[in-house]
Scaffold this active site. Sequence first.
Site, PDB file in Angstrom:
ATOM      1  N   ALA A 111       1.348  -1.393  -0.043  1.00  0.00           N
ATOM      2  CA  ALA A 111       0.425   0.097   0.034  1.00  0.00           C
ATOM      3  C   ALA A 111       1.176   1.000   0.002  1.00  0.00           C
ATOM      4  CB  ALA A 111      -0.902  -0.872   1.466  1.00  0.00           C
ATOM      5  N   PHE A 112       0.350   1.999  -0.825  1.00  0.00           N
ATOM      6  CA  PHE A 112       1.346   3.209  -0.688  1.00  0.00           C
ATOM      7  C   PHE A 112       1.935   3.945   0.634  1.00  0.00           C
ATOM      8  CE2 PHE A 112      -0.207   7.755   0.881  1.00  0.00           C
ATOM      9  CZ  PHE A 112      -1.657   6.852   1.270  1.00  0.00           C
ATOM     10  N   LYS A 113       1.375   3.731   2.228  1.00  0.00           N
ATOM     11  CA  LYS A 113       1.880   3.947   3.309  1.00  0.00           C
ATOM     12  C   LYS A 113       3.029   3.775   3.051  1.00  0.00           C
ATOM     13  CE  LYS A 113      -2.669   4.925   5.276  1.00  0.00           C
ATOM     14  NZ  LYS A 113      -3.112   4.175   4.401  1.00  0.00           N
ATOM     15  N   ASP A 114       3.399   2.733   2.702  1.00  0.00           N
ATOM     16  CA  ASP A 114       5.004   2.236   2.716  1.00  0.00           C
ATOM     17  C   ASP A 114       5.777   3.525   2.099  1.00  0.00           C
ATOM     18  OD1 ASP A 114       4.940   0.117   3.964  1.00  0.00           O
ATOM     19  OD2 ASP A 114       3.961  -0.793   1.643  1.00  0.00           O
ATOM     20  N   LEU A 117       6.680   5.334   4.829  1.00  0.00           N
ATOM     21  CA  LEU A 117       7.155   5.031   6.280  1.00  0.00           C
ATOM     22  C   LEU A 117       8.377   3.858   6.200  1.00  0.00           C
ATOM     23  CD1 LEU A 117       3.276   3.462   7.881  1.00  0.00           C
ATOM     24  CD2 LEU A 117       4.936   5.706   8.715  1.00  0.00           C
TER      25      LEU A 117
END
Length: 463
Positions: A111-114, A117
């Site tokens: 997911a794009f949060k990687d 993060l």
Amino acid sequence: MDVDSYLSTRGGLAPLRFREAVMMGLADDGGLLLPAAIPDVRPQLDAWRRLAYPELAVAVMRPFVGGALDDATFRALVARSYATFAHPEVTPVVTAGPVHILELFHGPTLAFKDVALQVLGNLFEQFLRESGETLTIVGATSGDTGSAAIHGVRGKAGIDIFIMHPQGRVSPLQERQMTTVLDANVHNLAITGTFDDGQRVLKELFNDLAFKRQYRLGAVNSVNWARVLAQVVYYFYGAFRVQERTGAAAIQVAVPTGNFGDIFAGYVAQRMGAPIRRLILATNENDILSRFFTTGEYGQGAVHPTLSPSMDIQVASNFERYLYYRVGEDPARVRELMAEFARTGRFQLPGADPLIVAGRGDTAMTLDAIRRYWREHHYLLDPHTAVGVAVAERLADAAVPTLCLATAHPAKFPDAIRQALGEDLARHPTLEALKSLPVRCVTLAPTCAALAAHIRATLAAKN
Ligand SMILES: *Cc1c(COP(=O)(O)O)cnc(C)c1O
């Protein structure tokens, strides 16, 4: 120009440096941190077009980092962050029928949060190593954020992470993305309650100031400036790739939105001079943001569960950053509006923003977009991305190429894909492999006392 000076949207802090801003997360006066100035990078655009993703990331973020890290350290940190991505381009652009799609899901949790993060975890590690301090990250998750945070800090020196999820109430895949991480600094907690219980327990723990200080508690919320900053990069990267394919002078970008974090990064990119004519904000039925951009009213509603759970949000934690610019960088006005919102659950602003158009994609539109893109273009959209595509189809200016942000791999949401297509078409080897891996997770009662005792005991046993 160095813009390594940070202010709070509520005006209550002396200017901070990048390192302090990253370690603080939420501003101590309750506001959000923003750089004191945003550089105009238009003279650099032609040089930036030629850069591979990690080099572009260094170039875009460099002025905001200032003296916190020297060039070589920062370059190495960024390279490490994106070495965990499975695609050589990090965030490739593919063309599917009428739209271009920026695939942001090639990181460890799909997911794009990687994208943000992975960088944030490395920044924490670097800053803690230099100061000799430690950090205890505690969070509550309903799915995506918890796993991306865990993968951002796993194995990192000086950091322990405790993530609560509601037992039996997150998807089995999302649960395994967390509980199969066996690094000694990762502590998964299944609480015998709901997601809201987790949030309540978390809040209580952070209100225990003695505990907070003793264990140096930190949060993994989406309000950390470094998360926004890392996301600014792919707006440039995506715009450049679409320009190469179409020859267009500028593009429009459709963004499926929950907390206003991702789209705020697009807004910053635009202010820096990225060739983006406008942003298309897309929400699901939880439409506080699309209502605001169409009517001027920011008014809280009830949260409805949808097929795009990471956007099931009614109070967008990053919206205050946008509000700050919208009211002319006036912290007193931000304080007034946020106080009115806290008191009454709403406020109203006059006028509109020519940069942002907004719409809502409901469940029927989401399923329809997944179905049509699969049948007509042989491209499988995840339900969050499908909301963005559906809204873009309605609102896009036909004379300008459209880039849609793909925020998750479809295999993360097999139920939505099955509902749209009648079969389980979405697969990903990373997720298949999870099914046979060992897990570690502790079950905990949903109380602050139980959580505090668990953190105490776990950290005492380690040291
Ligand atoms: C978190 C998330 C979003 C929403 O992003 P915001 O920054 O909160 O607007 C959209 N799609 C997916 C898959 C997500 O995980």
